[in-house]
Design an enzyme around this catalytic site. Structure first.
Site, PDB file in Angstrom:
ATOM      1  N   ALA A   1       0.853  -1.184   0.000  1.00 41.33           N
ATOM      2  CA  ALA A   1       0.000   0.000   0.000  1.00 41.33           C
ATOM      3  C   ALA A   1       0.892   1.238   0.000  1.00 41.33           C
ATOM      4  CB  ALA A   1      -0.878  -0.009   1.243  1.00 41.33           C
TER       5      ALA A   1
ATOM      6  N   GLY B   1       0.539  -5.296   0.685  1.00 43.79           N
ATOM      7  CA  GLY B   1      -0.566  -5.313  -0.265  1.00 43.79           C
ATOM      8  C   GLY B   1      -0.139  -5.845  -1.620  1.00 43.79           C
TER       9      GLY B   1
ATOM     10  N   GLU C   1      -0.203  -9.421  -1.377  1.00 46.20           N
ATOM     11  CA  GLU C   1      -1.615  -9.819  -1.269  1.00 46.20           C
ATOM     12  C   GLU C   1      -2.284  -9.845  -2.648  1.00 46.20           C
ATOM     13  OE1 GLU C   1      -2.125  -6.841   1.972  1.00 46.20           O
ATOM     14  OE2 GLU C   1      -3.325  -8.443   2.871  1.00 46.20           O
TER      15      GLU C   1
ATOM     16  N   GLU D   1       3.899  -5.830   7.152  1.00 45.57           N
ATOM     17  CA  GLU D   1       3.041  -4.834   7.802  1.00 45.57           C
ATOM     18  C   GLU D   1       3.320  -4.699   9.284  1.00 45.57           C
ATOM     19  OE1 GLU D   1       2.054  -6.881   5.446  1.00 45.57           O
ATOM     20  OE2 GLU D   1       0.587  -5.933   4.123  1.00 45.57           O
TER      21      GLU D   1
END
Ligand code: 3H9
Length: 699
Positions: A66, A106, A109, A129
């Site tokens: 992210a 992310g 992911e 994270e």
């Protein structure tokens, strides 16, 4: 190739669609990237002539996560990441992610939502994270355990490790490796093969086998928590991560996703996550020096000379040997030189015994080390680091000698922790070549390096020192000359208050407990006992007037004598000492101090707020470039808990107006030590924070 938006293109060749993202520097999941994914997959899904889809990135890396700078901030939202991932996983054609660089957070992911994953050998994947005080909030906590099992998933999520491709392949996180430099062709060929073999879409959400082991062991999560209590102390994110994996094991996928979302949003809204995101950018800001731009030419350096083979000199040497850089170590006496070299060897041998290094690694490092009793042996060194006795006259004499023998252009560095680098530089005819390199003990372990610029240190010397720090794996903060520089100057404030509080009636163990509970690895008194109270103390110079003098005179010198501020048993377990309590009471009476009960809140504020105040003075005087550099010093050199972001960030968190008011209250009661700095007062009055971009410049 068809542009989809500013950062996304699409091409379709012989039934294989390739979606390419290109959003420098790291293809983070910005609005543009998410919109690009949503638009591209929206177009492709159900398109009968598209048999398979490859997702790949341009630039140095696959999606690195992210966009950390925008996480949790308002503003334009763009496509929802979870919806994008749903669309990718729900595609009827197989989707292959093609990974190079790092697929992190992310980004990983996104890859886990694809049906297949291929990567080049140099790539790495992971869910880091946790390092941002977070958890993987786009299905990572639910998909990872379905591939690697709960135990492995916990290990990976709670370490945040970047896992090399080969290990990912072994764990089933990747389906194939493709040749380095041939990712696009390799991924397309892999996709073609899937189509040729009529392989099904493989949805990670549907896997269950790997979860069975944890499901069958009701103690599994309790045991994991118990085994890691110490490691996770103070942090919120580890428990949230564990609860997500628990949900993956015990709940259907969509319910697990709901748990993940709820806990992700809770962490994201918390101060720990804010502090750790701040620390992420602080670590990167520290290298940026306004008057020494990134293109400043660095001096060539290939070898290092170190003067002094004591604990510091030896530890410093190991940093360079570890990176394959030859070191010449100089001492004045054979015995000291032999001892220094033997200690380095012993340290390496111990590492080898623990299996973290081979004998060949030890031999290679020792082969790069040359000992000498003659300072002239440093005549060809590109960088000389002095680590001799901490006394100005000794340092000056050494630098005079170095000036006479060092080659022109060599960097002459002092490892002083508090002395005036300008005065040391003035002992040479080349002050522009002199700089401070303040390593922290143990120098081969501690990550922090204070690079102390003298008034005359040249830009090239500063740039080279920063580059050297990076090369040996340190995090460097550039600081100016002042007593104790940044770290020790602020530490002195905390130490003074700890001593004062003790005399006023706060118990040694309570002061330590408050600072331990705040998140430090130990309190100031436990720390002193560990370091030894007699550092720099001699019986001859003892005044007998301070508690430290009294303790040392009684041979209570810390853990090594089984007695210091505390008593220690054979296992080094500390208990409060009645002798010390008595000595404190006597000393307080001598000084006319009436002892009283002191609250935990006062202990914390008296120890921490003067540090914030001193940090403000350091900024005012231009001895640090930015508040976040000060925080980097404290997080990496003094055990400040990263989840509180450093003293300056902590000041921002509790509110600078509150810090000023509290300092003023203490000033009225206890005197000028608490007088708030001008910068602090100004920021508080204008509602600014240290971390505001122009807070320092505008004052
Ligand atoms: C997440 O993904 C949450 C999701 O689970 C849930 C979503 C719903 N964002 O480090 P470098 C910048 S959380 C924004 O010097 P390297 C960095 O600041 C995220 N910016 O290079 C720097 O800028 P500048 C999980 C980022 O080659 C420049 O890129 N992901 C981001 O030494 C170069 O970075 C992570 O935690 C980002 N995500 O290392 C990965 N990443 O030049 C974090 C980098 O202005 N990133 N920047 O100073 C890294 O670990 C390293 O940057 C990486 C490259 C290994 C990628």
């Amino acid at each position: 190739m068809t542009p989809i938006n500013a950062v996304t293109t699409l091409s379709i060749e012989d039934g294989i669609a390739v979606v390419t993202l290109n959003s420098p520097p790291v293809n983070a999941l910005s609005v543009g990237v998410r919109d690009g994914l949503a638009l591209a997959f929206g177009q492709l899904l159900g398109q009968a002539d598209v048999k398979a889809i490859v997702l790949i990135c341009e630039g140095k890396t696959f999606i690195a996560g992210a966009d950390i700078g925008n996480l949790g901030k308002g503003g334009p939202q763009g496509a929802n990441l979870l919806d994008c991932l749903k669309a990718i996983e729900g595609a009827s054609q197989p989707v292959v992610s093609a990974i190079h660089g790092t697929a992190l957070g992310g980004g990983f992911e996104v890859a886990l939502a694809c049906h297949y994953r291929v990567a080049v050998p140099s790539a790495k994947c992971g869910l880091p994270e946790i390092k941002l005080g977070l958890l993987a909030g786009a299905g990572g906590t639910q998909r990872l355990p379905r591939i690697v099992g709960a135990e492995r998933a916990l290990e990976l999520m709670l370490s945040g490790e970047h896992v090399p491709s080969k290990a990912c392949l072994e764990m089933g996180l990747l389906d194939a490796l493709v040749e380095e430099g041939q990712l696009r062709q390799g991924a397309i060929a892999f996709a073609r093969q899937l189509v040729a073999d009529n392989r099904p879409v493989k949805k990670v959400r549907d896997l269950d086998d790997k979860l069975k082991a944890a499901r069958a062991n009701p103690q599994f999560f309790a045991d994991f928590r118990k085994a890691n209590v110490k490691k996770f102390r103070g942090f919120d994110a580890p428990e949230a991560n564990i609860r997500c994996v628990e949900a993956a094991v015990n709940l259907p996928f969509d319910e697990g996703m709901a748990v993940e979302r709820k806990l992700f949003l809770e962490l994201l809204a918390g101060t720990q996550c804010a502090a750790q995101r701040y620390a992420f950018f602080a670590e990167r800001a520290v290298w940026k020096i306004p008057d020494v731009p990134a293109d400043t030419p660095v001096l060539p350096w290939e070898n290092v000379g170190i003067l002094g083979a004591g604990t510091m000199g030896g530890g410093i040497a190991m940093n360079f040997l570890n990176k394959g850089i030859p070191v010449t170590l100089v001492e004045t006496k054979q015995e000291a030189l032999d001892r220094g070299i033997a200690t380095i060897r012993k340290n390496y041998d111990n590492t080898a015994k623990k299996g973290r290094m081979t004998q060949a690694d030890v031999d290679r490092r020792m082969g790069l080390l040359t000992g000498s009793l003659a300072i002239e042996a440093l005549a060809s060194s590109d960088l000389v680091i002095e680590a001799v006795f901490e006394e100005m006259s000794v340092k000056k004499a050494v630098f005079k000698q170095l000036d006479a023998i060092a080659k022109p252009g060599a960097i002459l560095a002092t490892n002083t922790s508090r002395l005036d680098v300008n005065e040391i530089a003035a002992a040479t005819t080349r002050p522009e070549s002199v700089i401070g390199l303040h390593f922290f003990s143990p120098a081969n372990v501690m990550r922090l390096l204070e690079v102390v610029r003298g008034d005359k240190s040249s830009g090239a010397v500063i740039a080279t020192s920063m580059q050297m720090a990076r090369k040996i794996g340190k995090i460097a903060a550039l600081v100016g000359v002042c007593p104790g520089f940044v770290g020790n100057r602020m530490l002195a404030q905390r130490q003074r208050e700890a001593q004062a509080l003790m005399l006023e009636g706060a118990r040694v163990q309570d002061i330590d407990r408050v600072l331990f509970d705040f998140g430090f690895p130990m309190g100031p008194f436990a720390m002193s006992d560990l370091a030894g109270l007699d550092l720099g103390w001699t019986r001859e110079s003892s005044t007998g007037l301070t508690l430290r003098d009294k303790l040392c005179e009684r041979d209570r010198r810390g853990q090594k004598t089984s007695a210091g501020y505390y008593d220690y048993d054979a296992q080094r377990k500390a208990t409060p000492s009645p002798v010390v309590e008595q000595l404190i009471a006597e000393l307080a009476a001598q000084k006319g101090i009436v002892q009283r009960a002191v609250s935990d809140e006062e202990i914390l504020q008296r120890c921490i707020y003067p540090m914030i105040n001193e940090g403000a003075k350091i900024l005012e005087e231009g001895k640090a470039i930015r508040a976040s550099d000060i925080d980097i010093v404290w997080i990496n050199g003094y055990g400040w808990p990263v989840y509180r972001g450093g003293p300056m960030f902590y000041g921002d968190t509790v509110g600078l107006a509150h810090v000023v008011e509290t300092l003023q209250r203490f000033e009225a009661k206890l005197g000028a030590d608490f007088k708030p700095a001008k910068l602090l007062v100004q920021l508080a009055a204008t509602g600014q924070k240290f971390q505001d971009p122009n807070s320092i410049k505008s004052n």
